[in-house]
Design a protein around this motif. Structure first.
Motif, PDB file in Angstrom:
ATOM      1  N   MET A  94       0.812  -1.211   0.000  1.00 41.50           N
ATOM      2  CA  MET A  94       0.000   0.000   0.000  1.00 41.50           C
ATOM      3  C   MET A  94       0.846   1.261   0.000  1.00 41.50           C
ATOM      4  O   MET A  94       0.389   2.320  -0.360  1.00 41.50           O
ATOM      5  N   GLY A  95       2.100   1.143   0.457  1.00 36.76           N
ATOM      6  CA  GLY A  95       2.989   2.285   0.368  1.00 36.76           C
ATOM      7  C   GLY A  95       2.821   3.261   1.511  1.00 36.76           C
ATOM      8  O   GLY A  95       2.138   3.016   2.498  1.00 36.76           O
ATOM      9  N   GLN A  96       3.493   4.435   1.341  1.00 37.05           N
ATOM     10  CA  GLN A  96       3.506   5.447   2.377  1.00 37.05           C
ATOM     11  C   GLN A  96       2.105   5.971   2.653  1.00 37.05           C
ATOM     12  O   GLN A  96       1.325   6.251   1.766  1.00 37.05           O
TER      13      GLN A  96
ATOM     14  N   ARG B 101      -1.241  -7.604   0.051  1.00 38.55           N
ATOM     15  CA  ARG B 101      -1.308  -8.114  -1.320  1.00 38.55           C
ATOM     16  C   ARG B 101      -2.325  -7.360  -2.163  1.00 38.55           C
ATOM     17  O   ARG B 101      -2.442  -7.609  -3.368  1.00 38.55           O
ATOM     18  N   ASP B 102      -3.062  -6.457  -1.519  1.00 40.50           N
ATOM     19  CA  ASP B 102      -4.077  -5.656  -2.201  1.00 40.50           C
ATOM     20  C   ASP B 102      -5.078  -6.551  -2.922  1.00 40.50           C
ATOM     21  O   ASP B 102      -5.327  -6.410  -4.122  1.00 40.50           O
ATOM     22  N   GLU B 103      -5.693  -7.466  -2.149  1.00 41.38           N
ATOM     23  CA  GLU B 103      -6.662  -8.371  -2.758  1.00 41.38           C
ATOM     24  C   GLU B 103      -7.614  -8.938  -1.708  1.00 41.38           C
ATOM     25  O   GLU B 103      -7.315  -8.960  -0.509  1.00 41.38           O
ATOM     26  N   LEU B 104      -8.754  -9.385  -2.199  1.00 38.93           N
ATOM     27  CA  LEU B 104      -9.760 -10.044  -1.368  1.00 38.93           C
ATOM     28  C   LEU B 104      -9.939 -11.455  -1.895  1.00 38.93           C
ATOM     29  O   LEU B 104     -10.300 -11.647  -3.062  1.00 38.93           O
ATOM     30  N   THR B 105      -9.674 -12.442  -1.061  1.00 38.87           N
ATOM     31  CA  THR B 105      -9.830 -13.849  -1.451  1.00 38.87           C
ATOM     32  C   THR B 105     -10.636 -14.551  -0.369  1.00 38.87           C
ATOM     33  O   THR B 105     -10.087 -15.290   0.449  1.00 38.87           O
TER      34      THR B 105
ATOM     35  N   ALA C 177     -12.701 -16.720  -5.902  1.00 39.47           N
ATOM     36  CA  ALA C 177     -12.391 -15.593  -6.777  1.00 39.47           C
ATOM     37  C   ALA C 177     -11.486 -14.602  -6.050  1.00 39.47           C
ATOM     38  O   ALA C 177     -11.484 -14.519  -4.821  1.00 39.47           O
ATOM     39  N   VAL C 178     -10.725 -13.855  -6.826  1.00 36.02           N
ATOM     40  CA  VAL C 178      -9.841 -12.828  -6.281  1.00 36.02           C
ATOM     41  C   VAL C 178     -10.347 -11.466  -6.744  1.00 36.02           C
ATOM     42  O   VAL C 178     -10.554 -11.249  -7.939  1.00 36.02           O
ATOM     43  N   TYR C 179     -10.546 -10.566  -5.785  1.00 32.66           N
ATOM     44  CA  TYR C 179     -11.009  -9.216  -6.083  1.00 32.66           C
ATOM     45  C   TYR C 179      -9.980  -8.193  -5.615  1.00 32.66           C
ATOM     46  O   TYR C 179      -9.168  -8.464  -4.735  1.00 32.66           O
ATOM     47  N   ARG C 180     -10.066  -7.010  -6.204  1.00 34.63           N
ATOM     48  CA  ARG C 180      -9.240  -5.886  -5.762  1.00 34.63           C
ATOM     49  C   ARG C 180     -10.127  -4.659  -5.607  1.00 34.63           C
ATOM     50  O   ARG C 180     -11.014  -4.411  -6.420  1.00 34.63           O
ATOM     51  N   LEU C 181      -9.892  -3.904  -4.551  1.00 35.93           N
ATOM     52  CA  LEU C 181     -10.637  -2.663  -4.349  1.00 35.93           C
ATOM     53  C   LEU C 181     -10.246  -1.630  -5.399  1.00 35.93           C
ATOM     54  O   LEU C 181      -9.067  -1.459  -5.697  1.00 35.93           O
ATOM     55  N   ASN C 182     -11.236  -0.937  -5.938  1.00 34.61           N
ATOM     56  CA  ASN C 182     -10.973   0.204  -6.813  1.00 34.61           C
ATOM     57  C   ASN C 182     -11.166   1.460  -5.967  1.00 34.61           C
ATOM     58  O   ASN C 182     -12.246   2.044  -5.909  1.00 34.61           O
ATOM     59  N   THR C 183     -10.098   1.846  -5.277  1.00 36.93           N
ATOM     60  CA  THR C 183     -10.165   2.982  -4.358  1.00 36.93           C
ATOM     61  C   THR C 183     -10.631   4.248  -5.059  1.00 36.93           C
ATOM     62  O   THR C 183     -11.415   5.031  -4.508  1.00 36.93           O
ATOM     63  N   ALA C 184     -10.150   4.450  -6.277  1.00 31.99           N
ATOM     64  CA  ALA C 184     -10.507   5.662  -7.009  1.00 31.99           C
ATOM     65  C   ALA C 184     -12.011   5.751  -7.231  1.00 31.99           C
ATOM     66  O   ALA C 184     -12.620   6.808  -7.051  1.00 31.99           O
ATOM     67  N   ALA C 185     -12.625   4.634  -7.634  1.00 35.90           N
ATOM     68  CA  ALA C 185     -14.063   4.637  -7.907  1.00 35.90           C
ATOM     69  C   ALA C 185     -14.868   4.885  -6.632  1.00 35.90           C
ATOM     70  O   ALA C 185     -15.875   5.599  -6.647  1.00 35.90           O
TER      71      ALA C 185
ATOM     72  N   ARG D  84       8.861   2.579 -11.224  1.00 36.52           N
ATOM     73  CA  ARG D  84       8.607   1.463 -10.309  1.00 36.52           C
ATOM     74  C   ARG D  84       8.340   1.959  -8.895  1.00 36.52           C
ATOM     75  O   ARG D  84       7.451   1.450  -8.203  1.00 36.52           O
ATOM     76  N   HIS D  85       9.116   2.949  -8.455  1.00 37.83           N
ATOM     77  CA  HIS D  85       8.921   3.474  -7.104  1.00 37.83           C
ATOM     78  C   HIS D  85       7.541   4.114  -6.968  1.00 37.83           C
ATOM     79  O   HIS D  85       6.824   3.865  -5.985  1.00 37.83           O
ATOM     80  N   VAL D  86       7.168   4.926  -7.925  1.00 38.16           N
ATOM     81  CA  VAL D  86       5.863   5.591  -7.872  1.00 38.16           C
ATOM     82  C   VAL D  86       4.742   4.557  -7.907  1.00 38.16           C
ATOM     83  O   VAL D  86       3.770   4.643  -7.149  1.00 38.16           O
ATOM     84  N   SER D  87       4.872   3.557  -8.779  1.00 40.27           N
ATOM     85  CA  SER D  87       3.840   2.533  -8.897  1.00 40.27           C
ATOM     86  C   SER D  87       3.702   1.721  -7.617  1.00 40.27           C
ATOM     87  O   SER D  87       2.595   1.408  -7.177  1.00 40.27           O
ATOM     88  N   THR D  88       4.827   1.393  -6.985  1.00 37.57           N
ATOM     89  CA  THR D  88       4.808   0.556  -5.787  1.00 37.57           C
ATOM     90  C   THR D  88       4.372   1.314  -4.545  1.00 37.57           C
ATOM     91  O   THR D  88       3.578   0.811  -3.748  1.00 37.57           O
ATOM     92  N   HIS D  89       4.867   2.541  -4.381  1.00 42.79           N
ATOM     93  CA  HIS D  89       4.686   3.246  -3.120  1.00 42.79           C
ATOM     94  C   HIS D  89       3.674   4.394  -3.155  1.00 42.79           C
ATOM     95  O   HIS D  89       3.175   4.800  -2.100  1.00 42.79           O
ATOM     96  N   LEU D  90       3.378   4.925  -4.325  1.00 40.46           N
ATOM     97  CA  LEU D  90       2.558   6.141  -4.369  1.00 40.46           C
ATOM     98  C   LEU D  90       1.296   6.013  -5.219  1.00 40.46           C
ATOM     99  O   LEU D  90       0.532   6.970  -5.324  1.00 40.46           O
TER     100      LEU D  90
END
Length: 231
Positions: free
Chosen positions: A1-3, A46-50, A92-100, A202-208
C-alpha cells in the motif's frame, strides 16, 4: 500500500460509512457490508480479497444468493474489480478500486468535517484554490533531492496540474522528491503518467499509486498508468 497506507484505509472506510448513512436503505446496507468485508478480510499487503461466498455470507448474516447479488452490485459500481474468476474450489480474487469508491462518495466528505474535507480535496472548501504549503512544509520540500523531470512540449496538462497540486499540498516532501518529476495527462477517466526512468516509475507505482489514486479520483479518474523511460 505504500507510504500513508494506514491513513488511506481509514479515510476509505470513513468515506464509505458517511456516504452510506447519507443514502439510507439498500445503499446504506451495501456500504456497511463492504466496510465490514474490508475490515475483516481484505489483504492490504497483497491488495486483494480472497474470501469464499459462504464465509462472506456468515460474516454478513445472509445467504449465499444475497452475497452473489451484492458482489455483482459492487462490481457494477466499479468498487470491486474481479482479478481472477473462482473455479473448481478456488475462490475468486477481487481488488478494491479505491478511485471509484472515493469518486462515488466525494459528496459526503464535508459531512465528516472540515479536516476530512481538507485532507481529501487539498483545502477546506473542496475546491482547488491553489493554497501554498506553510513555511515549514516549504523548507522540508527544499531539503530533498529532486529527480530530473520530463518537460511537456505543449505545457502541463490542466487535469494533471490540478491533481499534482493536491498532492503537493498533502505532502510537499514526497511531491518534491517523486511527483514533481512526472509528466502527466488526463484522457477521459484515465491518468497517464510518464517518469524519467524505469526506476522512478517502479517506485511511484509501488509506493505512491494509491496516494495518486485518492487525489485523482476526485476528478473522476478511475485508471492510472505509469510509464518509465530511460535517458
Amino acid at each position: 500500500m505504500g507510504q500513508g497506507a494506514a491513513e488511506r484505509k481509514y479515510d476509505l472506510l470513513t468515506a464509505l460509512g458517511a456516504w452510506g448513512m447519507g443514502q439510507g436503505g439498500a445503499e446504506a446496507m451495501l456500504a456497511l457490508r463492504l466496510s465490514t468485508l474490508i475490515t475483516a478480510r481484505y489483504n492490504w499487503r497483497r491488495d486483494e480479497l480472497t474470501t469464499g461466498q459462504r464465509e462472506i455470507a456468515a460474516l454478513w448474516s445472509v445467504d449465499t444468493r444475497t452475497v452473489k447479488r451484492q458482489m455483482a452490485r459492487l462490481r457494477e459500481l466499479g468498487w470491486l474489480v474481479l482479478v481472477r474468476q473462482g473455479a473448481r474450489g478456488r475462490v475468486a480474487v477481487y481488488r478494491l478500486n479505491t478511485a471509484a469508491i472515493l469518486h462515488a462518495t466525494r459528496d459526503s466528505f464535508a459531512n465528516v468535517g472540515p479536516d476530512f474535507l481538507a485532507r481529501m480535496t487539498g483545502d477546506g472548501t473542496g475546491n482547488d484554490s491553489g493554497a501554498q504549503p506553510d513555511g515549514q512544509a516549504r523548507k522540508q520540500a527544499g531539503n530533498v533531492v529532486r529527480f530530473p523531470g520530463i518537460a511537456e512540449p505543449d505545457g502541463q496538462d490542466a487535469g494533471w496540474a490540478r491533481i499534482s497540486d493536491r498532492l503537493q499540498r498533502a505532502n510537499p516532501h514526497t511531491h518534491a522528491a517523486w511527483i514533481a518529476g512526472l509528466a502527466g495527462r488526463v484522457e477521459e477517466d484515465r491518468l497517464i503518467l510518464r517518469a524519467p526512468s524505469r526506476f522512478h516509475a517502479r517506485h511511484v507505482s509501488t509506493h505512491l499509486r494509491d496516494t495518486i489514486y485518492s487525489m485523482a479520483a476526485l476528478d473522476g479518474i478511475r485508471r492510472i498508468s505509469i510509464e518509465g523511460i530511460d535517458r
